[in-house]
Design a protein around this motif. Sequence first.
Motif, PDB file in Angstrom:
ATOM      1  N   HIS A  58       0.831  -1.194   0.000  1.00  0.00           N
ATOM      2  CA  HIS A  58       0.000   0.000   0.000  1.00  0.00           C
ATOM      3  C   HIS A  58       0.862   1.239   0.000  1.00  0.00           C
ATOM      4  CE1 HIS A  58      -3.571  -2.333   0.895  1.00  0.00           C
ATOM      5  NE2 HIS A  58      -2.784  -3.075   1.596  1.00  0.00           N
ATOM      6  N   MET A  59       0.524   2.102  -0.896  1.00  0.00           N
ATOM      7  CA  MET A  59       1.318   3.321  -0.954  1.00  0.00           C
ATOM      8  C   MET A  59       0.862   4.319   0.082  1.00  0.00           C
ATOM      9  SD  MET A  59       3.471   2.591  -3.150  1.00  0.00           S
ATOM     10  CE  MET A  59       4.271   4.160  -3.367  1.00  0.00           C
ATOM     11  N   LEU A  60      -0.404   4.431   0.267  1.00  0.00           N
ATOM     12  CA  LEU A  60      -0.894   5.566   1.045  1.00  0.00           C
ATOM     13  C   LEU A  60      -1.657   5.191   2.308  1.00  0.00           C
ATOM     14  CD1 LEU A  60      -2.112   8.032  -1.728  1.00  0.00           C
ATOM     15  CD2 LEU A  60      -0.163   8.281  -0.210  1.00  0.00           C
ATOM     16  N   VAL A  61      -2.572   4.276   2.165  1.00  0.00           N
ATOM     17  CA  VAL A  61      -3.489   4.049   3.281  1.00  0.00           C
ATOM     18  C   VAL A  61      -3.190   2.700   3.921  1.00  0.00           C
ATOM     19  CG1 VAL A  61      -5.909   4.046   3.963  1.00  0.00           C
ATOM     20  CG2 VAL A  61      -5.187   5.319   1.973  1.00  0.00           C
ATOM     21  N   GLU A  62      -3.441   2.628   5.200  1.00  0.00           N
ATOM     22  CA  GLU A  62      -3.210   1.377   5.913  1.00  0.00           C
ATOM     23  C   GLU A  62      -4.126   0.282   5.401  1.00  0.00           C
ATOM     24  OE1 GLU A  62      -3.179   3.650   9.947  1.00  0.00           O
ATOM     25  OE2 GLU A  62      -2.593   1.586  10.292  1.00  0.00           O
ATOM     26  N   PRO A  63      -3.635  -0.937   5.404  1.00  0.00           N
ATOM     27  CA  PRO A  63      -4.467  -2.045   4.937  1.00  0.00           C
ATOM     28  C   PRO A  63      -5.602  -2.323   5.910  1.00  0.00           C
ATOM     29  CG  PRO A  63      -2.430  -2.878   5.847  1.00  0.00           C
ATOM     30  CD  PRO A  63      -2.306  -1.388   5.834  1.00  0.00           C
ATOM     31  N   TYR A 269       2.063 -10.461  11.128  1.00  0.00           N
ATOM     32  CA  TYR A 269       1.369  -9.389  11.808  1.00  0.00           C
ATOM     33  C   TYR A 269       2.321  -8.398  12.422  1.00  0.00           C
ATOM     34  CZ  TYR A 269      -2.334 -12.458  10.711  1.00  0.00           C
ATOM     35  OH  TYR A 269      -3.199 -13.256  10.016  1.00  0.00           O
ATOM     36  N   ASP A 270       3.583  -8.771  12.449  1.00  0.00           N
ATOM     37  CA  ASP A 270       4.563  -7.742  12.783  1.00  0.00           C
ATOM     38  C   ASP A 270       4.491  -6.646  11.756  1.00  0.00           C
ATOM     39  OD1 ASP A 270       5.429  -8.972  14.986  1.00  0.00           O
ATOM     40  OD2 ASP A 270       7.234  -9.822  14.109  1.00  0.00           O
ATOM     41  N   ASP A 273       1.302  -4.856  12.162  1.00  0.00           N
ATOM     42  CA  ASP A 273       1.344  -4.068  13.377  1.00  0.00           C
ATOM     43  C   ASP A 273       2.214  -2.840  13.177  1.00  0.00           C
ATOM     44  OD1 ASP A 273       2.618  -4.380  16.702  1.00  0.00           O
ATOM     45  OD2 ASP A 273       0.714  -3.534  16.022  1.00  0.00           O
ATOM     46  N   LEU A 275       2.723  -1.326  10.526  1.00  0.00           N
ATOM     47  CA  LEU A 275       2.024  -0.370   9.689  1.00  0.00           C
ATOM     48  C   LEU A 275       1.076   0.463  10.516  1.00  0.00           C
ATOM     49  CD1 LEU A 275       1.175  -2.344   6.468  1.00  0.00           C
ATOM     50  CD2 LEU A 275       2.731  -0.441   6.697  1.00  0.00           C
ATOM     51  N   SER A 276       0.506  -0.170  11.517  1.00  0.00           N
ATOM     52  CA  SER A 276      -0.502   0.573  12.240  1.00  0.00           C
ATOM     53  C   SER A 276       0.029   1.313  13.445  1.00  0.00           C
ATOM     54  CB  SER A 276      -1.646  -0.333  12.654  1.00  0.00           C
ATOM     55  OG  SER A 276      -1.168  -1.632  12.871  1.00  0.00           O
ATOM     56  N   SER A 277       1.174   0.917  13.948  1.00  0.00           N
ATOM     57  CA  SER A 277       1.615   1.642  15.133  1.00  0.00           C
ATOM     58  C   SER A 277       2.957   2.319  14.967  1.00  0.00           C
ATOM     59  CB  SER A 277       1.635   0.716  16.348  1.00  0.00           C
ATOM     60  OG  SER A 277       2.392  -0.439  16.062  1.00  0.00           O
ATOM     61  N   THR A 281       7.746   0.766   7.331  1.00  0.00           N
ATOM     62  CA  THR A 281       6.505   0.801   6.561  1.00  0.00           C
ATOM     63  C   THR A 281       6.635  -0.103   5.349  1.00  0.00           C
ATOM     64  OG1 THR A 281       7.220   2.561   5.114  1.00  0.00           O
ATOM     65  CG2 THR A 281       6.237   3.193   7.205  1.00  0.00           C
ATOM     66  N   LEU A 283       6.502   0.816   2.475  1.00  0.00           N
ATOM     67  CA  LEU A 283       7.330   1.481   1.470  1.00  0.00           C
ATOM     68  C   LEU A 283       8.781   1.078   1.621  1.00  0.00           C
ATOM     69  CD1 LEU A 283       5.756   5.031   1.610  1.00  0.00           C
ATOM     70  CD2 LEU A 283       5.589   3.384  -0.230  1.00  0.00           C
TER      71      LEU A 283
ATOM     72  N   LYS B  75       4.180   7.048  10.251  1.00  0.00           N
ATOM     73  CA  LYS B  75       4.071   5.812   9.501  1.00  0.00           C
ATOM     74  C   LYS B  75       4.007   6.026   7.989  1.00  0.00           C
ATOM     75  CE  LYS B  75       0.764   4.457  12.837  1.00  0.00           C
ATOM     76  NZ  LYS B  75      -0.623   3.979  12.910  1.00  0.00           N
ATOM     77  N   SER B  76       4.094   7.288   7.577  1.00  0.00           N
ATOM     78  CA  SER B  76       3.972   7.603   6.152  1.00  0.00           C
ATOM     79  C   SER B  76       2.699   7.033   5.556  1.00  0.00           C
ATOM     80  CB  SER B  76       5.171   7.054   5.369  1.00  0.00           C
ATOM     81  OG  SER B  76       6.341   7.723   5.735  1.00  0.00           O
ATOM     82  N   LEU B  77       1.623   7.232   6.247  1.00  0.00           N
ATOM     83  CA  LEU B  77       0.349   6.720   5.751  1.00  0.00           C
ATOM     84  C   LEU B  77      -0.714   7.789   5.857  1.00  0.00           C
ATOM     85  CD1 LEU B  77       0.350   3.185   7.355  1.00  0.00           C
ATOM     86  CD2 LEU B  77       0.522   3.683   4.932  1.00  0.00           C
ATOM     87  N   GLU B  78      -1.618   7.736   4.886  1.00  0.00           N
ATOM     88  CA  GLU B  78      -2.733   8.674   4.916  1.00  0.00           C
ATOM     89  C   GLU B  78      -3.808   8.160   5.841  1.00  0.00           C
ATOM     90  OE1 GLU B  78      -3.609  10.985   0.814  1.00  0.00           O
ATOM     91  OE2 GLU B  78      -5.183   9.668   1.545  1.00  0.00           O
ATOM     92  N   LYS B 104      -9.808   7.247  12.767  1.00  0.00           N
ATOM     93  CA  LYS B 104      -8.969   7.519  13.936  1.00  0.00           C
ATOM     94  C   LYS B 104      -9.568   8.506  14.942  1.00  0.00           C
ATOM     95  CE  LYS B 104      -5.285   5.214  12.530  1.00  0.00           C
ATOM     96  NZ  LYS B 104      -4.619   4.153  13.269  1.00  0.00           N
ATOM     97  N   THR B 164      -5.249   2.975  17.783  1.00  0.00           N
ATOM     98  CA  THR B 164      -4.156   2.604  16.907  1.00  0.00           C
ATOM     99  C   THR B 164      -4.688   2.006  15.613  1.00  0.00           C
ATOM    100  OG1 THR B 164      -2.861   2.055  18.864  1.00  0.00           O
ATOM    101  CG2 THR B 164      -2.037   1.249  16.767  1.00  0.00           C
ATOM    102  N   TYR B 165      -5.798   1.302  15.706  1.00  0.00           N
ATOM    103  CA  TYR B 165      -6.366   0.613  14.554  1.00  0.00           C
ATOM    104  C   TYR B 165      -7.600   1.362  14.082  1.00  0.00           C
ATOM    105  CZ  TYR B 165      -3.025  -2.684  16.277  1.00  0.00           C
ATOM    106  OH  TYR B 165      -1.847  -3.243  16.701  1.00  0.00           O
ATOM    107  N   HIS B 166      -8.202   0.877  13.033  1.00  0.00           N
ATOM    108  CA  HIS B 166      -9.291   1.617  12.415  1.00  0.00           C
ATOM    109  C   HIS B 166     -10.597   1.480  13.188  1.00  0.00           C
ATOM    110  CE1 HIS B 166      -7.234   1.621   8.201  1.00  0.00           C
ATOM    111  NE2 HIS B 166      -6.575   2.286   9.107  1.00  0.00           N
ATOM    112  N   MET B 209       1.852 -10.232  17.576  1.00  0.00           N
ATOM    113  CA  MET B 209       0.856  -9.999  16.525  1.00  0.00           C
ATOM    114  C   MET B 209       0.794 -11.138  15.514  1.00  0.00           C
ATOM    115  SD  MET B 209      -1.144  -7.380  16.651  1.00  0.00           S
ATOM    116  CE  MET B 209      -1.525  -6.553  15.112  1.00  0.00           C
ATOM    117  N   GLU B 210       1.803 -11.957  15.495  1.00  0.00           N
ATOM    118  CA  GLU B 210       1.755 -13.104  14.581  1.00  0.00           C
ATOM    119  C   GLU B 210       0.664 -14.071  14.975  1.00  0.00           C
ATOM    120  OE1 GLU B 210       6.539 -13.151  13.599  1.00  0.00           O
ATOM    121  OE2 GLU B 210       5.488 -14.997  14.122  1.00  0.00           O
TER     122      GLU B 210
END
Lengths: 306, 434
Positions: A58-63, A269-270, A273, A275-277, A281, A283, B75-78, B104, B164-166, B209-210
Amino acid sequence: MFPKGTKRKFSDSGEEAVSSGDQGPASPSVAARTLSSSYSLQRQSLLDMSLIKLQLCHMLVEPNLCRSVLIANTVRQIQEEMTQDGTWQIMTQALAAAQCPTDRLVATEVLCRQTDAAAQAGQSPKPYSVVGVEEGYHSEEVVMEGDVETDVTMSTLSPVSPQLSSASYLAGPFGMGPCWEEEEEDGECEEEEEEDSEECVSEGEEGDGDHLSADSRTGEQVFGTFEIKHPAPPPDPALEELFSDVDPSYYDLDTVLTGMQSAPKMGPYDLLDSLSSHGPTALSSSSSCRSDLNELDHIMEIIVGS
Amino acid sequence: SNSVRSDSHQFVFSADIISTVEFNYSGELLATGDKGGRVVIFQHEQESKNRPHLRGEYNVYSTFQSHEPEFDYLKSLEIEEKINKIRWLPQQNAAHFLLSTNDKTIKLWKISERDKRAEGYNLKDEDGRLRDPFRITSLRVPVLMPMDLMVEASPRRIFANAHTYHINSISVNSDHETYLSADDLRINLWHLEITDRSFNIVDIKPANMEELTEVITAAECHPHQCNVFVYSSSKGTIRLCDMRAAALCDRHSKFFEEPEDPSSRSFFSEIISSISDVKFSHSGRYMMTRDYLSVKVWDLNMENRPVETYQVHEYLRSKLCSLYENDCIFDKFECCWNGSDSAIMTGSYNNFFRMFDRNTRRDITLEASRESSKPRATLKPRKVSTGGKRKKDEISVDSLDFNKKILHTAWHPKDNVIAVAATNNLYIFQDKIN
């Protein structure tokens, strides 16, 4: 979402579909399933598709975490079932056998068949990737000498593997295609406009091969927990024949895991994880993949002497 | 009649796609949120005296930008501005309050009317410019003059940095002082007045998380018992928790799960069992869950199976492979009760939506599209043909447009008025009054 190069049409051969929940007659027993090649092919297709879906480019948004978890659980189920009916071990055994010097000829013959197919497709024969099962064990592909990083073979595998994979999709060793219903309308297959666009854009190339090498990397990223059991004694050549169309390195997740040395070894999930925290990234991991490919090209040039 | 079918490849500004629909407690107001972060509120107009047999219509009352896209530099994320949920607060004074949330951040908005304006200030003139104090020779009392109705929306609270999550759900508690917000792995409890902290009441994040195999998909407060809430999971389970039992509600009071039918097991069983929405009945005695193919009604006193199951689009069961391939299998459909809990409604594909009468067990499929929805015209029931022979007026499964999905629907809390969001269009249907 679904790389265009791998979009397929399926003919309805009337066989049981992997997905059909309402089987008319009794469901096949495990033993029967083992023998049903179309079921095995469908299952592997489903595995492939799931791994592709888990590409975290993903380039921009979290999965979408829920979606990723459900897909990963599906892959786990497939792997468990393949382990139970022996399919998984067979593949890993085929790999191990191909590494033994005494079996080189057999493996080479098996592999060269694929290489010929690739050559016919207009590609120059590339070294075939055979990678070790045990962690840390890397071997050059069979027909060449000396140890080269597994990374080399992973990249050079790229152009070859799509031929194999598509071969396995379209016509398995028993000549039967997977029997999913056709995609009726384009509308069904259109990518959603949601954030789930998962094309591996950072790879920068559109070829199927790159998608598949990205798949392998995805497998590594996602399945750090899936460990391949150590192979048993030398396998039955007949069984090798059975899976000769299957690209073994692609499905050897543990191998994939150890293959990409420069990418940090993270569990599935690392990555999610992180990616989300916090932390690396998608990228950065994909850009390291890209530099790997450049390095591999360079090494290949030296070896091939071009 | 218009015989031209809509083009399934219509281009839609993605920002206009409606992502949530919600009536307020009286049904007078209807709020929609969209992918572009906007909120549009519709108001029910009074019935016309001239035409008492028709209900009043809903017209736009207020439009405002609730959320903006943000960028998480760490995190370089939108962070998408898409409004995931809107929930109204019960009305306590002339103003209306609602909570709107994106992935968020939750915001409390105050929507108030202004129809009077003060005129005749001493210190400033009508343009607002300050008057020179030395020129003021006499004092006057400002007078309130009527003005054109203006509806203002202002953000009163911003509840940020707690997820942290959606965020997938928000739910206002029956105490009218607190509300909960749920993301994939955690549920937080907030006080409406306090924005700088919240209580974490559920946390299912594994240490490693795994090991993650299950996420939270929806959560809701009980309509009457302010200590009770439920949350659903991607494995098709619902947990009911009592906040009085412990500070951290990791242990549930009740666990609802229907045993799996082994004969229908497939690789997609878990995915289609994932619950996309959970809603308590107005009575508080039941709750309803939506999974990919069905809607289930549960009695809160019976945990081992639902009391009612309704098939939404069973004909899709043989298409699960394709739906997995094009990701439609992950679509999250919502569901809703009518005011008396006698009927339930949920959406499907091809702009179809389904309504089930719990008493008569009758069900109906209707379509929300321009062709089939002339103003004041009665909706015609639709049918999907599953067998080989397709009757006239039926549509075959293979002709369904899977891009036209109805994920969000809402039912007026008292009347037979429903709101259906079809991509970027909002349809409001009502019963004819005899």
